[in-house]
Design a protein around this motif. Structure first.
Motif, PDB file in Angstrom:
ATOM      1  N   PHE A 137      45.296  46.070  30.871  1.00 42.27           N
ATOM      2  CA  PHE A 137      45.218  44.668  31.303  1.00 42.27           C
ATOM      3  C   PHE A 137      46.375  43.887  30.726  1.00 42.27           C
ATOM      4  O   PHE A 137      47.042  44.335  29.794  1.00 42.27           O
ATOM      5  N   THR A 138      46.586  42.708  31.302  1.00 38.75           N
ATOM      6  CA  THR A 138      47.470  41.711  30.698  1.00 38.75           C
ATOM      7  C   THR A 138      46.572  40.524  30.342  1.00 38.75           C
ATOM      8  O   THR A 138      45.424  40.449  30.812  1.00 38.75           O
ATOM      9  N   ILE A 139      47.101  39.594  29.564  1.00 39.35           N
ATOM     10  CA  ILE A 139      46.298  38.405  29.260  1.00 39.35           C
ATOM     11  C   ILE A 139      46.001  37.654  30.567  1.00 39.35           C
ATOM     12  O   ILE A 139      44.887  37.187  30.795  1.00 39.35           O
ATOM     13  N   ALA A 140      46.984  37.590  31.468  1.00 38.53           N
ATOM     14  CA  ALA A 140      46.766  36.895  32.747  1.00 38.53           C
ATOM     15  C   ALA A 140      45.737  37.621  33.606  1.00 38.53           C
ATOM     16  O   ALA A 140      44.889  36.984  34.250  1.00 38.53           O
ATOM     17  N   SER A 141      45.764  38.963  33.596  1.00 34.23           N
ATOM     18  CA  SER A 141      44.796  39.697  34.433  1.00 34.23           C
ATOM     19  C   SER A 141      43.382  39.551  33.872  1.00 34.23           C
ATOM     20  O   SER A 141      42.407  39.547  34.627  1.00 34.23           O
ATOM     21  N   LEU A 142      43.268  39.420  32.547  1.00 35.55           N
ATOM     22  CA  LEU A 142      41.938  39.199  31.961  1.00 35.55           C
ATOM     23  C   LEU A 142      41.365  37.876  32.475  1.00 35.55           C
ATOM     24  O   LEU A 142      40.168  37.778  32.771  1.00 35.55           O
ATOM     25  N   ALA A 143      42.231  36.858  32.571  1.00 36.51           N
ATOM     26  CA  ALA A 143      41.770  35.554  33.065  1.00 36.51           C
ATOM     27  C   ALA A 143      41.319  35.670  34.526  1.00 36.51           C
ATOM     28  O   ALA A 143      40.294  35.096  34.915  1.00 36.51           O
ATOM     29  N   VAL A 144      42.061  36.420  35.333  1.00 34.05           N
ATOM     30  CA  VAL A 144      41.695  36.593  36.750  1.00 34.05           C
ATOM     31  C   VAL A 144      40.353  37.313  36.857  1.00 34.05           C
ATOM     32  O   VAL A 144      39.465  36.920  37.633  1.00 34.05           O
ATOM     33  N   ASP A 145      40.186  38.374  36.059  1.00 30.98           N
ATOM     34  CA  ASP A 145      38.933  39.141  36.122  1.00 30.98           C
ATOM     35  C   ASP A 145      37.759  38.317  35.575  1.00 30.98           C
ATOM     36  O   ASP A 145      36.641  38.391  36.094  1.00 30.98           O
ATOM     37  N   LEU A 146      38.021  37.533  34.528  1.00 30.02           N
ATOM     38  CA  LEU A 146      36.970  36.664  33.986  1.00 30.02           C
ATOM     39  C   LEU A 146      36.534  35.657  35.055  1.00 30.02           C
ATOM     40  O   LEU A 146      35.343  35.391  35.231  1.00 30.02           O
ATOM     41  N   HIS A 147      37.503  35.135  35.787  1.00 27.82           N
ATOM     42  CA  HIS A 147      37.185  34.183  36.860  1.00 27.82           C
ATOM     43  C   HIS A 147      36.296  34.851  37.910  1.00 27.82           C
ATOM     44  O   HIS A 147      35.318  34.263  38.386  1.00 27.82           O
ATOM     45  N   GLN A 148      36.613  36.104  38.220  1.00 26.08           N
ATOM     46  CA  GLN A 148      35.798  36.833  39.204  1.00 26.08           C
ATOM     47  C   GLN A 148      34.377  37.036  38.684  1.00 26.08           C
ATOM     48  O   GLN A 148      33.398  36.876  39.419  1.00 26.08           O
ATOM     49  N   LEU A 149      34.267  37.375  37.398  1.00 24.85           N
ATOM     50  CA  LEU A 149      32.934  37.545  36.794  1.00 24.85           C
ATOM     51  C   LEU A 149      32.138  36.237  36.880  1.00 24.85           C
ATOM     52  O   LEU A 149      30.965  36.234  37.269  1.00 24.85           O
TER      53      LEU A 149
END
Ligand code: MLT
Length: 258
Positions: free
Chosen positions: A64-76
């Motif tokens: 992951f990247t820090i930005a991808s974690l934010a995208v996935d968190l948003h999806q969750l």
């Protein structure tokens, strides 16, 4: 304990209470247990405390990247129908929260930054991340714990709060080596969020331990100065891990804010 799989990574989380959603993201190399004593102070709200992929009870299949974690968190959070939410994080979790604010400000009620900073890594810090990733691959999580532990808690807390020191050591040593290596590289390459701060239009709470040696109060004060209307809570008798050192005070500051 609920789980949800996004891009091959399975996220574990606690989702308790009703009311305005508050999302809490832990620091490195820790897990959602850092919020365990804070959550009861937010009893009037819905609190979602996540384990990032590879940390705690979550699993890591894809880097992951820090930005991808934010995208996935948003999806969750969309899946949980928990938007708009207050999004907050401790240290590395603060980086994820800032990345969330950069991409999804419209889905936020506010931002909570705990013992964290907006600036990206210096060249020296980046080299330190690469060295730590190599260290953990070679010597395992205990070596990283040994290196980091002295700076994590507030001044004098290691010898005077042995139960806390033990709990923290266990949490850090339990963090899998591949997760630590992945997180080091993700943090190394994260955005510098300094320019984002004056753009933030949402309510922002900044929390910092008064003897935080990693992201000191001066950094927190600089963030406050850069964000119109931001509130700052300096937590006495706490270092870099204010939520586990002084959960009552941190919970109180958050409860007042939300
Ligand atoms: C953390 O507590 O999450 C880390 O200290 C963050 C960092 O290494 O930048």
């Amino acid at each position: 304990m609920p789980t949800y799989t996004i891009n091959a990574n399975t996220w574990s989380f606690d989702d308790t209470g009703t009311g305005t959603p508050i999302v809490l993201v832990h620091g490195f190399p820790l897990d959602r247990r850092v919020w365990a004593q804070v959550v009861p102070r937010l009893a009037k709200q819905r609190v979602i405390a996540v384990d990032l992929p590879g940390f705690g009870q979550s699993t890591l299949a894809k880097p992951f990247t820090i930005a991808s974690l934010a995208v996935d968190l948003h999806q969750l959070l969309a899946h949980l129908r928990a938007l708009p939410a207050f999004v907050g994080g401790l240290s590395m979790g603060g980086y994820v929260s800032l990345a969330f604010a950069k991409q999804f400000a419209g889905d936020m009620r506010g931002l909570i930054l705990v013992d964290t900073k907006a600036a990206g890594d210096s060249a020296e810090a980046k080299a330190g991340r690469v060295a730590m990733a190599a260290l953990v691959r070679e010597k395992g999580s205990a070596a990283v714990t040994e290196q980091m532990l002295p700076k994590m808690l507030g001044a004098g807390a290691l010898p005077t709060r042995p139960a806390l020191a033990r709990q923290l050591t266990q949490m850090m040593e339990a963090c899998p080596a591949p997760t630590i290596a992945a997180a080091c590289l993700a943090m190394k390459d994260r955005d510098d969020f300094t320019a984002l701060l004056p753009e933030l239009k949402m309510p922002v709470l900044i929390v910092v331990g008064e003897t935080d040696a990693i992201t000191p109060p001066a950094m927190a004060a600089a963030m406050r100065a850069a964000i119109t209307g931001a509130k700052l809570a300096v937590i006495p008798a706490a270092g870099h891990l204010a939520p586990i050192e002084q959960p009552q005070l941190v919970g109180q500051a958050m409860a007042q804010f939300v």
